[in-house]
Design a protein around this motif. Structure first.
Motif, mmCIF file in Angstrom:
data_model
loop_
_atom_site.group_PDB
_atom_site.id
_atom_site.type_symbol
_atom_site.label_atom_id
_atom_site.label_comp_id
_atom_site.label_asym_id
_atom_site.label_seq_id
_atom_site.Cartn_x
_atom_site.Cartn_y
_atom_site.Cartn_z
ATOM 1 N N GLU A 103 0.834 -1.200 0.000
ATOM 2 C CA GLU A 103 0.000 0.000 0.000
ATOM 3 C C GLU A 103 0.874 1.258 0.000
ATOM 4 O O GLU A 103 0.562 2.252 -0.659
ATOM 5 C CB GLU A 103 -0.922 -0.001 1.224
ATOM 6 N N HIS A 104 1.979 1.196 0.715
ATOM 7 C CA HIS A 104 2.912 2.329 0.760
ATOM 8 C C HIS A 104 3.528 2.597 -0.607
ATOM 9 O O HIS A 104 3.526 3.738 -1.081
ATOM 10 C CB HIS A 104 4.006 2.052 1.791
ATOM 11 N N ILE A 105 4.062 1.554 -1.248
ATOM 12 C CA ILE A 105 4.721 1.808 -2.537
ATOM 13 C C ILE A 105 3.697 2.162 -3.614
ATOM 14 O O ILE A 105 4.007 2.929 -4.534
ATOM 15 C CB ILE A 105 5.609 0.619 -2.977
ATOM 16 N N ALA A 106 2.468 1.656 -3.498
ATOM 17 C CA ALA A 106 1.444 1.980 -4.489
ATOM 18 C C ALA A 106 1.060 3.450 -4.436
ATOM 19 O O ALA A 106 0.612 4.022 -5.446
ATOM 20 C CB ALA A 106 0.205 1.113 -4.271
ATOM 21 N N GLY A 107 1.245 4.075 -3.281
ATOM 22 C CA GLY A 107 0.957 5.503 -3.176
ATOM 23 C C GLY A 107 2.048 6.389 -3.733
ATOM 24 O O GLY A 107 1.826 7.584 -3.967
ATOM 25 N N TRP A 108 3.225 5.810 -3.998
ATOM 26 C CA TRP A 108 4.369 6.614 -4.423
ATOM 27 C C TRP A 108 4.170 7.305 -5.778
ATOM 28 O O TRP A 108 4.537 8.476 -5.920
ATOM 29 C CB TRP A 108 5.639 5.767 -4.440
ATOM 30 N N PRO A 109 3.634 6.645 -6.802
ATOM 31 C CA PRO A 109 3.455 7.361 -8.072
ATOM 32 C C PRO A 109 2.551 8.588 -7.935
ATOM 33 O O PRO A 109 2.807 9.626 -8.554
ATOM 34 C CB PRO A 109 2.827 6.306 -8.995
ATOM 35 N N ARG A 110 1.499 8.475 -7.111
ATOM 36 C CA ARG A 110 0.637 9.635 -6.878
ATOM 37 C C ARG A 110 1.398 10.717 -6.123
ATOM 38 O O ARG A 110 1.314 11.905 -6.468
ATOM 39 C CB ARG A 110 -0.596 9.213 -6.078
ATOM 40 N N CYS A 111 2.141 10.298 -5.106
ATOM 41 C CA CYS A 111 2.964 11.244 -4.348
ATOM 42 C C CYS A 111 3.935 11.975 -5.270
ATOM 43 O O CYS A 111 4.059 13.205 -5.224
ATOM 44 C CB CYS A 111 3.725 10.483 -3.264
ATOM 45 N N ASN A 112 4.608 11.230 -6.120
ATOM 46 C CA ASN A 112 5.579 11.814 -7.041
ATOM 47 C C ASN A 112 4.912 12.785 -8.013
ATOM 48 O O ASN A 112 5.425 13.882 -8.268
ATOM 49 C CB ASN A 112 6.275 10.685 -7.812
ATOM 50 N N ASP A 113 3.762 12.398 -8.543
ATOM 51 C CA ASP A 113 3.059 13.253 -9.496
ATOM 52 C C ASP A 113 2.639 14.566 -8.838
ATOM 53 O O ASP A 113 2.797 15.642 -9.434
ATOM 54 C CB ASP A 113 1.838 12.512 -10.048
ATOM 55 N N CYS A 114 2.108 14.488 -7.626
ATOM 56 C CA CYS A 114 1.706 15.710 -6.920
ATOM 57 C C CYS A 114 2.923 16.584 -6.636
ATOM 58 O O CYS A 114 2.889 17.813 -6.825
ATOM 59 C CB CYS A 114 0.990 15.362 -5.617
ATOM 60 N N TRP A 115 4.021 15.959 -6.188
ATOM 61 C CA TRP A 115 5.228 16.723 -5.860
ATOM 62 C C TRP A 115 5.796 17.425 -7.090
ATOM 63 O O TRP A 115 6.297 18.552 -6.992
ATOM 64 C CB TRP A 115 6.275 15.795 -5.245
ATOM 65 N N ASN A 116 5.705 16.773 -8.245
ATOM 66 C CA ASN A 116 6.222 17.384 -9.467
ATOM 67 C C ASN A 116 5.636 18.769 -9.695
ATOM 68 O O ASN A 116 6.326 19.686 -10.166
ATOM 69 C CB ASN A 116 5.903 16.496 -10.681
ATOM 70 N N PHE A 117 4.348 18.935 -9.372
ATOM 71 C CA PHE A 117 3.668 20.199 -9.628
ATOM 72 C C PHE A 117 3.625 21.113 -8.402
ATOM 73 O O PHE A 117 3.553 22.333 -8.546
ATOM 74 C CB PHE A 117 2.244 19.930 -10.112
ATOM 75 N N GLU A 118 3.669 20.540 -7.209
ATOM 76 C CA GLU A 118 3.493 21.337 -5.993
ATOM 77 C C GLU A 118 4.801 21.825 -5.389
ATOM 78 O O GLU A 118 4.805 22.761 -4.582
ATOM 79 C CB GLU A 118 2.725 20.517 -4.946
#
Length: 354
Positions: free
Chosen positions: A296-311
């Motif tokens: 569950e932790h690693i599955a959240g990483w792509p979303r985390c990365n995508d948000c960080w790219n813009f934020e």
């Protein structure tokens, strides 16, 4: 002067408009939503204060770093790790292979010996790494600590590979690129803060299906990171290690077609990850419950990365949220980085000024 000469023709008007780069919304169907730790702001301030105490950059580059938003105990380790990644990346990106090998050797030694004092006059990377892991190791299970040191060492060695490619002006094939970039993106060590409280035995952690899931997530992070970072990297001449450049070079495609290729590959990797979830073995309830938390932790990483790219401000400056909505960004003009500046004087570019 004639009215025709004063007015812009359609052709000159088109030339006056900057070329626009389209950023596809690759994460629109990813099942894991955006979430943020409630202690994020508080712990980020603590981590950034620690990091600044080393004075790793001059005033201008520190300001550029501060515009990037990286960030109890396990969260602190995760945010500290992002700071370590950043300084290693900035210090090594401007150095030749021989110097990078020396720098990385210092970092690896500090990682493996966090209780050993660093030599007087050594580059600051050693002490930053030593303090980071001396603190992080205290809150980790033995299994998680072992996994982190192995993963971070693999990442550090991949930085040497990247330096060799830079010296040789080498652009890899897609397969070659992904093989080295899966380590170089730093995904595997970044997974570990979510594992620090877990005791997953090696026979489960290193099972082929688990490794397959990790590398699928790494690929998604690579693709999204490269899409977001391409504009800045092409402007500063640092785009050899970017999937868009690799695809354009290997398949002789223009940028828009290369972007379509990457989006299609992204969709294929998403499907492979979701399929892999169905093939995770069972090792008994105690281990299965921990494995489920880790996945569950690693599955959240792509979303985390995508948000960080813009934020975060790292790739789009102050306009990240606006660009995230419009999906278009003006292609930046080429800018030569001051490659004669090294270590604490390294030139960290301010995106808004490119």
């Amino acid at each position: 002067m004639s009215q025709q000469s004063e007015a812009q023709t359609p052709a000159t008007q088109a030339q006056a408009q900057p070329e626009m780069l389209y950023l596809p919304e690759t994460m629109k169907n990813w099942p894991w939503p955006r979430a943020i730790n409630p202690y994020y702001e508080e712990v980020t301030l603590e981590s950034n204060a620690w990091f600044k105490s080393f004075k790793p950059f001059n005033a201008r580059s520190q300001y550029a770093y501060d515009l990037c938003d990286f960030g109890e105990e396990h969260l602190r380790t995760g945010i500290d790790l992002m700071n370590v990644f950043f300084v290693v990346d900035e210090y090594t990106d401007v150095e030749p292979l021989a110097v990078v090998k020396e720098m990385i050797g210092i970092v690896i030694d500090a990682l493996h010996n966090p209780s050993k004092p660093r030599p007087e006059g050594e580059i600051v990377l050693g002490e930053i790494t030593r303090q980071f892991w001396a603190r992080g190791e205290k809150t980790a299970t033995p299994e998680a600590a072992k996994h982190f040191v192995e993963a971070f060492t693999d990442y550090l060695n991949s930085v040497i590979v990247q330096a060799g490619d830079r010296d040789d002006d080498k652009i890899r094939t897609v397969d070659e690129y992904l093989q080295t970039r899966r380590e170089n993106i730093g995904a595997r060590p970044s997974y570990v803060p979510g594992e620090l409280h877990l005791s997953i035995p090696d026979y489960a952690f290193y099972h082929p299906v688990m490794k397959e899931l990790e590398y699928h997530i790494a690929d998604l992070i690579i693709l999204d990171n490269d899409i977001a970072s391409y504009n800045k990297e092409q402007a500063t001449g640092d785009d050899r290690h970017n999937i868009l450049t690799v695809v354009m070079n290997q398949f002789n495609l223009p940028l828009p077609e290369a972007m379509k290729w990457v989006v299609k590959y992204h969709e294929e990797v998403e499907a492979k990850f979701l399929d892999g979830l169905k093939r995770v073995p069972s090792w008994g309830k105690e281990i299965d419950d921990q494995v489920a938390v880790y996945i569950e932790h690693i599955a959240g990483w792509p979303r985390c990365n995508d948000c960080w790219n813009f934020e975060s401000g790292r790739y789009f400056g102050s306009k990240g949220l606006e660009i995230q909505k419009s999906r278009y960004v003006p292609l930046l003009p080429k800018r030569k980085l001051a490659t004669h500046l090294h270590k604490e004087n390294v030139d960290v570019p301010i995106v808004d000024s490119l």
